[in-house]
Design a protein around this motif. Sequence first.
Motif, PDB file in Angstrom:
ATOM      1  N   TYR A 190       1.553 -84.485  29.400  1.00 12.92           N
ATOM      2  CA  TYR A 190       2.302 -85.711  29.682  1.00 12.92           C
ATOM      3  C   TYR A 190       1.432 -86.662  30.502  1.00 12.92           C
ATOM      4  O   TYR A 190       1.180 -87.792  30.104  1.00 12.92           O
ATOM      5  N   ASP A 191       0.993 -86.203  31.653  1.00 17.01           N
ATOM      6  CA  ASP A 191       0.119 -87.012  32.511  1.00 17.01           C
ATOM      7  C   ASP A 191      -1.323 -86.664  32.176  1.00 17.01           C
ATOM      8  O   ASP A 191      -1.852 -85.650  32.618  1.00 17.01           O
ATOM      9  N   TRP A 192      -1.969 -87.526  31.395  1.00 15.19           N
ATOM     10  CA  TRP A 192      -3.321 -87.231  30.927  1.00 15.19           C
ATOM     11  C   TRP A 192      -4.330 -87.182  32.075  1.00 15.19           C
ATOM     12  O   TRP A 192      -5.387 -86.569  31.952  1.00 15.19           O
ATOM     13  N   ASP A 193      -4.016 -87.836  33.177  1.00 12.31           N
ATOM     14  CA  ASP A 193      -4.971 -87.952  34.270  1.00 12.31           C
ATOM     15  C   ASP A 193      -5.036 -86.705  35.140  1.00 12.31           C
ATOM     16  O   ASP A 193      -6.063 -86.440  35.776  1.00 12.31           O
ATOM     17  N   THR A 194      -3.953 -85.945  35.221  1.00  6.19           N
ATOM     18  CA  THR A 194      -3.896 -84.867  36.209  1.00  6.19           C
ATOM     19  C   THR A 194      -3.667 -83.475  35.618  1.00  6.19           C
ATOM     20  O   THR A 194      -4.073 -82.486  36.237  1.00  6.19           O
ATOM     21  N   GLU A 195      -3.020 -83.363  34.472  1.00  8.24           N
ATOM     22  CA  GLU A 195      -2.672 -82.044  33.948  1.00  8.24           C
ATOM     23  C   GLU A 195      -3.905 -81.324  33.392  1.00  8.24           C
ATOM     24  O   GLU A 195      -4.792 -81.945  32.803  1.00  8.24           O
ATOM     25  N   VAL A 196      -3.937 -80.019  33.581  1.00  4.28           N
ATOM     26  CA  VAL A 196      -5.101 -79.202  33.247  1.00  4.28           C
ATOM     27  C   VAL A 196      -4.706 -78.150  32.221  1.00  4.28           C
ATOM     28  O   VAL A 196      -3.637 -77.538  32.311  1.00  4.28           O
ATOM     29  N   ALA A 197      -5.576 -77.917  31.238  1.00 10.08           N
ATOM     30  CA  ALA A 197      -5.306 -76.916  30.203  1.00 10.08           C
ATOM     31  C   ALA A 197      -5.364 -75.506  30.764  1.00 10.08           C
ATOM     32  O   ALA A 197      -5.946 -75.249  31.823  1.00 10.08           O
ATOM     33  N   SER A 198      -4.784 -74.573  30.022  1.00 11.37           N
ATOM     34  CA  SER A 198      -4.851 -73.169  30.406  1.00 11.37           C
ATOM     35  C   SER A 198      -6.270 -72.640  30.241  1.00 11.37           C
ATOM     36  O   SER A 198      -7.107 -73.222  29.538  1.00 11.37           O
ATOM     37  N   SER A 199      -6.523 -71.521  30.885  1.00 14.28           N
ATOM     38  CA  SER A 199      -7.785 -70.801  30.727  1.00 14.28           C
ATOM     39  C   SER A 199      -7.424 -69.376  30.340  1.00 14.28           C
ATOM     40  O   SER A 199      -6.982 -68.591  31.175  1.00 14.28           O
ATOM     41  N   LEU A 200      -7.568 -69.042  29.057  1.00 16.78           N
ATOM     42  CA  LEU A 200      -7.073 -67.773  28.538  1.00 16.78           C
ATOM     43  C   LEU A 200      -8.189 -66.961  27.901  1.00 16.78           C
ATOM     44  O   LEU A 200      -9.120 -67.509  27.295  1.00 16.78           O
ATOM     45  N   ASN A 201      -8.063 -65.648  28.023  1.00 16.02           N
ATOM     46  CA  ASN A 201      -9.000 -64.697  27.432  1.00 16.02           C
ATOM     47  C   ASN A 201      -8.207 -63.697  26.593  1.00 16.02           C
ATOM     48  O   ASN A 201      -7.028 -63.437  26.851  1.00 16.02           O
ATOM     49  N   ILE A 202      -8.861 -63.124  25.598  1.00 17.70           N
ATOM     50  CA  ILE A 202      -8.196 -62.139  24.752  1.00 17.70           C
ATOM     51  C   ILE A 202      -9.148 -60.992  24.458  1.00 17.70           C
ATOM     52  O   ILE A 202     -10.364 -61.192  24.332  1.00 17.70           O
ATOM     53  N   GLU A 203      -8.600 -59.780  24.401  1.00 20.21           N
ATOM     54  CA  GLU A 203      -9.395 -58.607  24.047  1.00 20.21           C
ATOM     55  C   GLU A 203      -8.554 -57.677  23.192  1.00 20.21           C
ATOM     56  O   GLU A 203      -7.327 -57.629  23.306  1.00 20.21           O
TER      57      GLU A 203
END
Length: 410
Positions: A190-203
Amino acid sequence: MTSAFVNPSWMPHSVGEAGRAGDATADDLLSGRAWSHLLDGLRQASEVVLADHGRYNAADMAAGFRHLLVLLGIGLDNALREESGSVLAVKPSSVDAIYKWGMDCPDCIYTGSSLRGGETYRLWGNRGTARYVGLQSMAGMASSANVLLDELDLGPNGEVDLILSAERQEGNWLEIADDATALVVRHFFYDWDTEVASSLNIERIGAKRDKAERPEEDPQAVVARQLIALGDFVVANLEFFLQFARPEKPNSFNAPLDGTAMGAAAENRPVIGSWEIAPDEALVLEVSPPQGLYWSYSLGNPWWETIDYGSHQSSLNGHQASADDDGILRTVIAHQDPGVANWLDTAGHSVGPIILRCVRTETAPVPTIRRITFSELDRSVPANTRRVTPAEREATMAARRLAVSKRFSR
């Protein structure tokens, strides 16, 4: 990726899957038949773009041929990555701010990982701060399960840890099918300036003991099959979206669409319409904004590409848009800046689709559209509809350009 399911030819993954599912042989490569099939597909696709050239303006036609390059690039990406033998990981998809097809969402980062049916996986990392982060397990085009990360038990700082398997597990769990092919992760900002994507790993943490190993294929046959599938993909994807969900007449919307059969998330109810205006015209859209987790408008060109949303205000979401005092959201589609805050910029195109995405909202309302001359605009919206100055618009656009640049690293 092994699966009994083969994606239809208009899906990018069909190009990668073709290496293991097609029936072409090494002779089709060495004889030149596979390469000729690809060239024939590109020629056929160009004829589709040229078929209605009298209807489209210069920007539309240039975008049409550029879109063929985009589809070729996306198909190539799927073919080459399928054979790369890369380490299992949650990675960005082939769709970004440049490579677009099927009206991708301007607020979204699409990531994911390949899966294999019968195996068990652990997904862990951090949720990030995006408005919406959704997981979807897929078997080809069919969705096995959907869950928001916020519906799981997360750690105090957004830590994520869950199991993906066919059998139910204690704690955080996402079901995958016996013929699973992929995990899709969607981030809506929504807020392009402040929101941060997830950091995900898979095994991969477990597999069926009786699962047969994928047989080795003749590498020449694999390339032949992918060349053939690549030609089919460019044509099929182009033709599919030129016909998909097209309203009976321009400047109107269809009823909300259930797109789960073609891989869309179950909670997404898009309201799809079309727009078409002359150089001296504008459209006024009115709707009561839906209440809920996420909604947005996005404008596209004739080829079902979202218009460049970093360089143009061609999309607006529930955080960016402004409703009037009467609660109605009034949005203007126009070729030139109308001075109205809720402007959707055509970027010089003459016609295309428009989508009101409604994700986990109470309603999926159908907007009304009025076609007017640009000179009538001031009389066509209320006096208290929010306006912006040229300086304010430029500041908004500078922020958009920066946000999109940061979101996509390449």
